[in-house]
Structures are given as structure tokens and as C-alpha cells.
Design an enzyme around this catalytic site. Structure first.
Site, PDB file in Angstrom:
ATOM      1  N   VAL A 191     -51.041  53.343 -42.615  1.00 27.88           N
ATOM      2  CA  VAL A 191     -50.263  52.302 -43.282  1.00 27.88           C
ATOM      3  C   VAL A 191     -51.185  51.717 -44.358  1.00 27.88           C
ATOM      4  O   VAL A 191     -52.369  51.483 -44.112  1.00 27.88           O
ATOM      5  CB  VAL A 191     -49.760  51.229 -42.286  1.00 27.88           C
ATOM      6  CG1 VAL A 191     -50.892  50.609 -41.474  1.00 27.88           C
ATOM      7  CG2 VAL A 191     -48.980  50.134 -43.024  1.00 27.88           C
ATOM      8  N   SER A 192     -50.651  51.493 -45.552  1.00 26.11           N
ATOM      9  CA  SER A 192     -51.445  50.988 -46.672  1.00 26.11           C
ATOM     10  C   SER A 192     -51.991  49.590 -46.383  1.00 26.11           C
ATOM     11  O   SER A 192     -51.459  48.861 -45.543  1.00 26.11           O
ATOM     12  CB  SER A 192     -50.585  50.880 -47.932  1.00 26.11           C
ATOM     13  OG  SER A 192     -50.070  52.128 -48.288  1.00 26.11           O
ATOM     14  N   ALA A 193     -53.013  49.216 -47.131  1.00 27.73           N
ATOM     15  CA  ALA A 193     -53.545  47.848 -47.053  1.00 27.73           C
ATOM     16  C   ALA A 193     -52.480  46.868 -47.548  1.00 27.73           C
ATOM     17  O   ALA A 193     -51.702  47.194 -48.452  1.00 27.73           O
ATOM     18  CB  ALA A 193     -54.803  47.735 -47.904  1.00 27.73           C
TER      19      ALA A 193
END
Ligand code: SAH
Length: 210
Positions: free
Chosen positions: A62-64
Site C-alpha cells: 500500500v502506498s505511503a
């Protein structure tokens, strides 16, 4: 950590993003509303409100939060807009977008069936009315087009597939990481009657589109 503790660290994250990014209050309040700790695997929970990508299983991440905020802002969406996501993953980014556009307006495709099933169950449990399809984003939701906006959370090879751009209405936007000379750039496309405008928003690192 209790729910109250999670809420407190989430507020700190939102304040840090407000200082660091030029993000809209609409996007920041969406980030402030979504319980990221509910989306990541148990061993990652303590880091859920650190501003970094986290593993979600199946070799995916999951992206930052700052990347989710940036991309959400670039979509220029408002309540009632219909949005198409390619790469549901754990469902976090879809939930942030759903906070902005409201129930029933986010359609998300995920090619790993287990991730799609888990995200669907999780979004439903947390009260997000997001439609998740297991399968290739190039084929999903053709019957739901046109969308006001679309985004990819996996890097497209060379350019965003036409099948995805074609799902977006004239005047609508597509935000995506795109591979270029072995690196990735975040691009925003705006669909015009007579073609596509393309803006570059800097270097990024995403898992590849399969
Ligand atoms: N938005 C997600 C990020 C997940 S990472 C989140 O909030 O967690 C990107 C995801 O894109 C991965 O789960 C990967 O399986 C998926 N993906 C890769 N290629 C795809 C394709 N062609 N169609 C749909 N999903 C794809």
C-alpha cells in the site's frame, strides 16, 4: 493500541501532511477519516500511521499516505464523481477516494483474487460502499463507463493502456505511475475532445502492472 490512540497518531500524520504537501483540506480530511490500521496486516499495524509504504501480502504494497494524498488531489474529484481504480490492494486508497466522492461511486479492479476478496470484505465491514472486481483493470467495469476520473496504483508500461483512458469522459482525468527509461514518473492525463494533455508530477516507485 486503542482506537483513541490510533486516532491520535492519525491526526499527527494529517498535520505532518498538511505542513509537507500542498494538499487540499478535502483530501486531508479524507486521510484523517480512514482507519489505515484496519487495512494493513496485523504485523504492520503499529506502523500504520508512519508516512511510508507497507507490505500487504502477495508481494504488493500500500502506498505511503503522502502519495495517496497527492494522487487523490490530482484527480480533482468532488462529491458525486464516479471514479475507477486499477489495483485495489488492501482497499485503503479506494476508501480515501470514497470519503471524497461518497458511497457507490468508487469502482476498483484487483487482479489477485485473494486481495480482491479481502478488500471487498474489509471495505464492507468498515462501511465503505466500493465495488471491487477481481480481474484485470483493462477489462473491468467497461459497462460502468464513462468515469469522471481514473487512477492506477500499479505502474503502467510506457503509457496508460487505452482501455483505461477510454473509460474516462471528456474533461476527466487519469493519474498513473508510468514506466519511462527504466524509471517511473507520476503523470496526470486530461482527456480532451481533440486528444490527451499530459503533465509530469515527478519520480515515483510503484509495483508493476501485470
Ligand atoms: N491502492 C492499493 C495499492 C495496491 S498495490 C492499496 O491501497 O492498497 C497495486 C495493486 O495493483 C496490487 O494489489 C496488484 O495486484 C494490482 N495490479 C497489478 N496489475 C493489475 C492489473 N492489470 N489489474 C488490476 N490490478 C492490478
Amino acid at each position: 493500541m486503542s482506537d483513541a490512540d490510533h486516532a491520535a497518531v492519525r491526526r499527527e500524520l494529517v498535520n505532518a501532511l498538511r505542513d509537507r504537501l500542498d494538499a487540499s483540506e478535502r483530501t486531508l480530511s479524507a486521510i484523517g477519516a480512514v482507519p489505515r490500521h484496519e487495512f494493513v496486516p496485523e504485523p504492520q499495524r503499529a506502523s500504520a500511521y508512519a508516512d511510508r509504504p507497507l507490505p500487504i501480502g502477495h508481494d504488493q504494497t500500500v502506498s505511503a499516505p503522502h502519495m495517496v494524498a497527492m494522487m487523490t488531489d490530482l484527480l480533482e474529484i468532488e462529491r458525486g464523481d464516479r471514479v475507477f481504480e486499477v489495483g485495489t490492494g488492501c482497499g485503503y486508497h479506494a476508501a480515501v477516494v470514497a470519503e471524497v466522492v461518497g458511497p457507490g461511486n468508487v469502482f476498483s479492479a484487483e487482479r489477485v483474487p485473494e486481495l480482491a476478496a479481502d478488500a471487498r470484505e474489509r471495505l464492507d465491514r468498515l462501511g465503505y460502499d466500493v465495488t471491487v472486481a477481481a480481474g484485470d483493470g483493462r477489462e473491468a467495469f467497461a459497462d460502468e463507463a464513462p468515469f469522471d476520473a481514473a487512477y492506477l496504483t500499479c505502474a503502467a508500461p510506457e503509457s496508460v493502456p487505452d482501455a483505461i483512458v477510454d473509460r474516462v469522459r471528456t474533461g476527466g482525468r487519469v493519474v498513473a505511475p508510468v514506466r519511462e527509461d527504466g524509471r517511473q514518473r507520476l503523470v496526470r492525463l486530461t482527456v480532451r475532445e481533440d486528444g490527451i494533455d499530459r503533465e509530469d508530477h515527478g519520480g515515483v516507485r510503484f509495483v508493476p502492472m501485470r
